[in-house]
Design an enzyme around this catalytic site. Structure first.
Site, PDB file in Angstrom:
ATOM      1  N   ASP A   1       0.866  -1.174   0.000  1.00 45.88           N
ATOM      2  CA  ASP A   1       0.000   0.000   0.000  1.00 45.88           C
ATOM      3  C   ASP A   1       0.907   1.229   0.000  1.00 45.88           C
ATOM      4  O   ASP A   1       1.381   1.689   1.040  1.00 45.88           O
ATOM      5  CB  ASP A   1      -0.899  -0.021   1.240  1.00 45.88           C
TER       6      ASP A   1
ATOM      7  N   GLU B   1       1.865   2.482  13.082  1.00 43.86           N
ATOM      8  CA  GLU B   1       0.788   2.397  12.097  1.00 43.86           C
ATOM      9  C   GLU B   1      -0.293   1.565  12.750  1.00 43.86           C
ATOM     10  O   GLU B   1      -0.311   0.344  12.632  1.00 43.86           O
ATOM     11  CB  GLU B   1       1.299   1.777  10.792  1.00 43.86           C
TER      12      GLU B   1
ATOM     13  N   GLU C   1     -10.027  -2.816  15.730  1.00 47.36           N
ATOM     14  CA  GLU C   1      -8.887  -3.559  16.280  1.00 47.36           C
ATOM     15  C   GLU C   1      -8.369  -2.961  17.583  1.00 47.36           C
ATOM     16  O   GLU C   1      -7.640  -3.607  18.309  1.00 47.36           O
ATOM     17  CB  GLU C   1      -7.724  -3.714  15.291  1.00 47.36           C
TER      18      GLU C   1
ATOM     19  N   HIS D   1      -5.334  -0.052   1.427  1.00 45.84           N
ATOM     20  CA  HIS D   1      -5.787  -1.349   1.949  1.00 45.84           C
ATOM     21  C   HIS D   1      -6.839  -1.187   3.049  1.00 45.84           C
ATOM     22  O   HIS D   1      -7.429  -2.166   3.493  1.00 45.84           O
ATOM     23  CB  HIS D   1      -4.600  -2.171   2.452  1.00 45.84           C
TER      24      HIS D   1
END
Length: 508
Positions: free
Chosen positions: A174, A271, A280, A444
């Site tokens: 990406d 990230e 998440e 992504h």
């Protein structure tokens, strides 16, 4: 970021209707119901409001105190408070804390027990790990006592999903993501030169390598997944083992500070972004790392994120994404009972690259995250939005949610909500960043899509009118990795006001 096939749309989760419990990433005061995210702040509160000096109590226990004793102390103080004993009347001594019954947590899943790194004994004594703690708990308390939940299957699956190659290749490929980080680091190398950097969730080590190549003096690369072993090899192969130290483990672990050291870092890079930005729950870990390890004048990379929403008004695209178009004619048979039978459905949030032509109104920024100052409790929120509908929009079929990411050093700090990152590099605006929206190069992360119910999709709206609403993000019960998202909206039609509400889950 979750494992996904970048070439196809994907979806995650099952609906959870239970009311969300208190965020387990914060912890309760020892003596009252007030919630805290930082141990020093809570200890200060205990001293001022309850006349109990926790830090001084730990010091008075002497040099022989160990980590288990401090855990016992917390459980003991909570237990005494539950008995109604005034804090200043609670007596603490080594003999009391010798009783192993205080290994058993007074509060189930007490997050405070994992946040005590700054108050543990000096590093020259042996650090105890979770396995040893659990073993001591079971040996000394007995098999009939419920074991402290230090981990769960959700977390195990999360870290397992990151140990393979495919997900990391997808993220590195990406270019919007990877080159966004690289360009910020390289164009601002003076910020990194001679500095200590903490890379939270280092993966293959690519961000750590960028930092070291830019001149960082020391990089601490932390990851709990087994990918840490590959990162260590990658770093060695590229000749940076003298600058980058890979540490495998959870950044929240109470013994992690032994490995990282007590010196604060200059920069935290990570990230951490997931689908819909917060799926998440990795940001929780990054904010804990910030509170534990970042210098007061330190830099968070990225520095800001904004969350954006726009209505989708395209029944043909909806029919294709939801499976309606497919199931209406299966070799001449009517299979409409299977609808919604696609990735876009009435229970979960779908993840798609939404065609820009399907967007039915202006995008609206509904939430900003200033990574230097935001607290974990702020990640559950309700925020307003407003969007002018396109002139040809006749209905609201779904909502697309995405995020923009910003790298704004102190001297370039500005209102992130006023910046269009999609135009950076073209018009000379200060700063660096990237967008994950439908008007920019696909990433992504795609966009999170929340399908409206069938009745709401039938409501007519007036093109060119203003759509208003609220977005609520809330962690599902006992699942800090997932998100429940609710969108409430109202608009004008030719017959008067229309409104609707939809709740969808992103989780597993």
């Amino acid at each position: 970021m979750s494992d996904t096939d970048s070439d196809t749309a994907s979806s995650v989760g099952e609906i959870l209707e239970d009311v969300s419990e208190a965020d387990t990433t914060t912890f309760k005061c020892l003596f009252c119901d007030e919630q805290w995210s930082r141990v020093p702040d809570m200890f200060s509160h205990c001293h001022k409001e309850h006349d109990f000096d926790v830090e001084n109590t730990i010091k008075k226990l002497g040099q022989d105190i160990d980590e288990l004793s401090i855990i016992k102390l917390i459980n003991y103080l909570r237990l005494e408070a539950q008995k109604g004993i005034a804090p200043k009347e609670i007596k603490v001594d080594s003999e009391t804390l010798a009783d192993d019954k205080y290994l058993h947590p007074t509060l189930p899943d007490d997050a405070l027990l994992f946040e005590l790194g700054d108050f543990m004994p000096d590093a020259d004594s042996k650090a105890i790990d979770y396995d040893e703690y659990e073993a001591a708990l079971q040996k000394n308390v007995g098999g009939n006592v419920e074991k402290l939940s230090l981990d769960n299957d959700r977390d195990t699956d999360y870290f397992e999903s990151y140990k393979g190659n495919a997900i990391h290749r997808e993220m590195i490929e990406d270019r919007v993501r990877t080159e966004g980080y690289r360009d910020f680091i390289e164009k601002n190398a003076e910020l990194f030169k001679g500095k200590t950097v903490l890379d939270v969730g280092c993966g293959t080590g690519i961000l750590s390598l960028f930092c070291a190549r830019a001149g960082a003096k020391r990089v601490l690369a932390v990851d709990n997944s087994d990918i840490a072993n590959r990162a260590r090899d990658n770093i060695a192969r590229n000749g940076f083992s003298d600058k980058i130290e890979v540490i495998q483990g959870r950044i929240e672990d109470f013994h992690m500070q032994r490995k990282i050291g007590k010196e604060k870092v200059d920069i935290i890079i990570s990230e951490w972004m997931g689908y819909g930005l917060l799926f998440e729950g990795m940001l929780d870990s990054v904010l804990r790392a910030r509170d534990l390890y970042l210098k007061e004048d330190g830099l968070m990379v990225p520095s800001h994120c904004t969350m954006r929403i726009a209505p989708i008004s395209d029944k043909e695209w909806i029919a294709d994404a939801s499976g309606e178009k497919f199931w209406k004619d299966v070799y001449g048979f009517d299979f409409t009972s299977m609808i919604p039978g696609g990735i876009l459905n009435d229970r979960e949030i779908g993840v798609f690259d939404v065609p820009s032509k399907s967007i039915g109104g202006e995008a609206s920024t509904f939430y900003e995250l200033d990574l230097k100052n935001i607290q974990i409790r702020d990640l559950d929120f309700t925020a307003s939005f407003s969007s002018k509908l396109g002139s040809s929009s006749a209905s609201i079929d779904a909502f697309a949610i995405w995020f923009d990411t910003f790298f704004l050093p102190g001297e370039k700090s500005q209102d992130a909500t006023a910046i269009d990152v999609a135009k950076w590099g073209n018009n000379g605006e200060a700063g660096l960043g990237f967008s994950t929206g439908p008007y920019s190069t696909y990433t992504h992360w795609h966009q999170a899509v929340l399908l409206l119910g069938d009745e709401d999709r039938k409501k007519e709206v007036k093109g060119g009118s203003t759509l208003k609403g609220k977005v609520t993000y809330k962690k599902p019960r006992k699942d800090d990795r997932g998100i429940d998202v609710t969108v409430e909206w109202e608009a004008e039609s030719t017959q008067g006001p229309v409104s609707g509400s939809s709740k969808r889950t992103m989780g597993a």
